[in-house]
Design a protein around this motif. Structure first.
Motif, PDB file in Angstrom:
ATOM      1  N   GLU A 142       0.801  -1.210   0.000  1.00  0.00           N
ATOM      2  CA  GLU A 142       0.000   0.000   0.000  1.00  0.00           C
ATOM      3  C   GLU A 142       0.842   1.273   0.000  1.00  0.00           C
ATOM      4  O   GLU A 142       0.303   2.373  -0.102  1.00  0.00           O
ATOM      5  CB  GLU A 142      -0.940   0.002   1.207  1.00  0.00           C
ATOM      6  CG  GLU A 142      -1.953  -1.130   1.139  1.00  0.00           C
ATOM      7  CD  GLU A 142      -2.891  -1.136   2.325  1.00  0.00           C
ATOM      8  OE1 GLU A 142      -3.257  -0.038   2.792  1.00  0.00           O
ATOM      9  OE2 GLU A 142      -3.254  -2.219   2.774  1.00  0.00           O
ATOM     10  N   SER A 143       2.148   1.114   0.132  1.00  0.00           N
ATOM     11  CA  SER A 143       3.031   2.269   0.260  1.00  0.00           C
ATOM     12  C   SER A 143       4.032   2.351  -0.876  1.00  0.00           C
ATOM     13  O   SER A 143       4.504   1.328  -1.364  1.00  0.00           O
ATOM     14  CB  SER A 143       3.828   2.187   1.565  1.00  0.00           C
ATOM     15  OG  SER A 143       2.986   2.154   2.670  1.00  0.00           O
ATOM     16  N   LEU A 144       4.372   3.565  -1.239  1.00  0.00           N
ATOM     17  CA  LEU A 144       5.487   3.783  -2.152  1.00  0.00           C
ATOM     18  C   LEU A 144       6.790   3.891  -1.362  1.00  0.00           C
ATOM     19  O   LEU A 144       7.856   3.587  -1.871  1.00  0.00           O
ATOM     20  CB  LEU A 144       5.268   5.067  -2.967  1.00  0.00           C
ATOM     21  CG  LEU A 144       4.113   5.035  -3.946  1.00  0.00           C
ATOM     22  CD1 LEU A 144       3.874   6.418  -4.527  1.00  0.00           C
ATOM     23  CD2 LEU A 144       4.382   4.021  -5.047  1.00  0.00           C
ATOM     24  N   ASP A 145       6.666   4.350  -0.100  1.00  0.00           N
ATOM     25  CA  ASP A 145       7.843   4.529   0.746  1.00  0.00           C
ATOM     26  C   ASP A 145       7.389   4.624   2.193  1.00  0.00           C
ATOM     27  O   ASP A 145       6.221   4.926   2.473  1.00  0.00           O
ATOM     28  CB  ASP A 145       8.581   5.815   0.343  1.00  0.00           C
ATOM     29  CG  ASP A 145      10.000   5.905   0.878  1.00  0.00           C
ATOM     30  OD1 ASP A 145      10.482   4.939   1.501  1.00  0.00           O
ATOM     31  OD2 ASP A 145      10.628   6.959   0.675  1.00  0.00           O
ATOM     32  N   LEU A 146       8.292   4.344   3.095  1.00  0.00           N
ATOM     33  CA  LEU A 146       8.121   4.564   4.531  1.00  0.00           C
ATOM     34  C   LEU A 146       9.326   5.340   4.984  1.00  0.00           C
ATOM     35  O   LEU A 146      10.446   5.050   4.565  1.00  0.00           O
ATOM     36  CB  LEU A 146       8.103   3.241   5.306  1.00  0.00           C
ATOM     37  CG  LEU A 146       6.860   2.391   5.287  1.00  0.00           C
ATOM     38  CD1 LEU A 146       7.130   1.069   6.011  1.00  0.00           C
ATOM     39  CD2 LEU A 146       5.701   3.097   5.957  1.00  0.00           C
ATOM     40  N   ARG A 147       9.092   6.323   5.856  1.00  0.00           N
ATOM     41  CA  ARG A 147      10.242   7.094   6.308  1.00  0.00           C
ATOM     42  C   ARG A 147       9.961   7.685   7.688  1.00  0.00           C
ATOM     43  O   ARG A 147       8.854   8.114   7.983  1.00  0.00           O
ATOM     44  CB  ARG A 147      10.529   8.217   5.320  1.00  0.00           C
ATOM     45  CG  ARG A 147      11.871   8.880   5.558  1.00  0.00           C
ATOM     46  CD  ARG A 147      12.212   9.908   4.490  1.00  0.00           C
ATOM     47  NE  ARG A 147      12.107   9.327   3.154  1.00  0.00           N
ATOM     48  CZ  ARG A 147      11.953  10.051   2.058  1.00  0.00           C
ATOM     49  NH1 ARG A 147      11.880  11.359   2.125  1.00  0.00           N
ATOM     50  NH2 ARG A 147      11.878   9.474   0.874  1.00  0.00           N
ATOM     51  N   TRP A 148      11.022   7.686   8.505  1.00  0.00           N
ATOM     52  CA  TRP A 148      10.958   8.359   9.795  1.00  0.00           C
ATOM     53  C   TRP A 148      11.237   9.848   9.582  1.00  0.00           C
ATOM     54  O   TRP A 148      12.173  10.201   8.875  1.00  0.00           O
ATOM     55  CB  TRP A 148      11.997   7.784  10.753  1.00  0.00           C
ATOM     56  CG  TRP A 148      11.674   6.401  11.215  1.00  0.00           C
ATOM     57  CD1 TRP A 148      12.199   5.236  10.742  1.00  0.00           C
ATOM     58  CD2 TRP A 148      10.760   6.032  12.253  1.00  0.00           C
ATOM     59  NE1 TRP A 148      11.671   4.165  11.411  1.00  0.00           N
ATOM     60  CE2 TRP A 148      10.778   4.623  12.348  1.00  0.00           C
ATOM     61  CE3 TRP A 148       9.926   6.748  13.108  1.00  0.00           C
ATOM     62  CZ2 TRP A 148      10.002   3.926  13.268  1.00  0.00           C
ATOM     63  CZ3 TRP A 148       9.146   6.055  14.019  1.00  0.00           C
ATOM     64  CH2 TRP A 148       9.192   4.661  14.087  1.00  0.00           C
ATOM     65  N   PHE A 149      10.410  10.681  10.203  1.00  0.00           N
ATOM     66  CA  PHE A 149      10.592  12.124  10.164  1.00  0.00           C
ATOM     67  C   PHE A 149      10.681  12.654  11.586  1.00  0.00           C
ATOM     68  O   PHE A 149       9.904  12.235  12.452  1.00  0.00           O
ATOM     69  CB  PHE A 149       9.409  12.809   9.458  1.00  0.00           C
ATOM     70  CG  PHE A 149       9.322  12.495   7.994  1.00  0.00           C
ATOM     71  CD1 PHE A 149      10.068  13.215   7.075  1.00  0.00           C
ATOM     72  CD2 PHE A 149       8.492  11.483   7.532  1.00  0.00           C
ATOM     73  CE1 PHE A 149       9.983  12.937   5.714  1.00  0.00           C
ATOM     74  CE2 PHE A 149       8.400  11.194   6.185  1.00  0.00           C
ATOM     75  CZ  PHE A 149       9.164  11.917   5.267  1.00  0.00           C
ATOM     76  N   SER A 150      11.609  13.578  11.798  1.00  0.00           N
ATOM     77  CA  SER A 150      11.650  14.245  13.100  1.00  0.00           C
ATOM     78  C   SER A 150      10.365  15.053  13.244  1.00  0.00           C
ATOM     79  O   SER A 150       9.720  15.403  12.251  1.00  0.00           O
ATOM     80  CB  SER A 150      12.874  15.158  13.200  1.00  0.00           C
ATOM     81  OG  SER A 150      12.697  16.292  12.374  1.00  0.00           O
TER      82      SER A 150
END
Length: 173
Positions: A142-150
């Protein structure tokens, strides 16, 4: 107890966003099928912001269809025993992280937003989920990307609804 009944109880116990909360309750009273995607007047969804407070960050997904950075979430399913369980299931499925725990205290926020026909509205009940130490995320279909954000970066990449959810989550912490 049915998922519909659980949603009504959860919403009756939610003490913020009074007018919007009542809109959700009115929708569920008028639509016995209001928990399900098939309800064309709109339906309740469940989401969870995955947060790592020890590192001051949140995990967002680049949604495949919407191409926006969002919290994990989606439609309720017949096997969900509660809204909280649906939100945690969605967060686990979309993040690939096992061992997420729900932030105590019920929903963090409500967010009603329009969606394309044949349905018209998502009545999103938003929770927060705590990521365990050493978490490794895995991108789902379901995602193009996953990323942690501050925390400071979220406003630069996500819309106001995600920013409000993050702020409310941080206040609850």
């Amino acid at each position: 107890m049915s998922l519909h009944d659980d949603a009504v109880l959860v919403l009756k116990g939610y003490e913020d966003q009074e007018e919007l909360r009542q809109t959700y309750l009115d929708h569920l009273a008028a639509h016995p099928d209001g928990m399900w995607k098939a309800c064309q007047a709109g339906h309740v969804t469940a989401s969870a912001l995955v947060i790592d407070p020890s590192r001051g960050r949140v995990l967002l997904t680049l949604h495949r269809k919407l191409r926006m950075w969002l919290q994990m979430g989606g439609h309720c399913e017949p096997g969900d025993i509660s809204l909280a369980a649906a939100a945690l299931r969605e967060a686990t499925e979309e993040s690939g992280i096992t061992g997420l725990t729900r932030l105590p205290g019920g929903p963090v926020r409500l967010d009603r937003h329009p969606i394309p026909a044949p349905c018209h509205w998502h009545f999103d009940v938003q929770y927060a989920a705590l990521a365990p130490a050493g978490t490794v995320e895995v991108i789902s279909d379901e995602s193009l990307d996953l990323r942690w954000f501050s925390y400071a970066e979220v406003a630069d990449v996500a819309d106001d609804s995600v920013v409000r959810l993050m702020e409310a989550t941080r206040a609850r912490l």
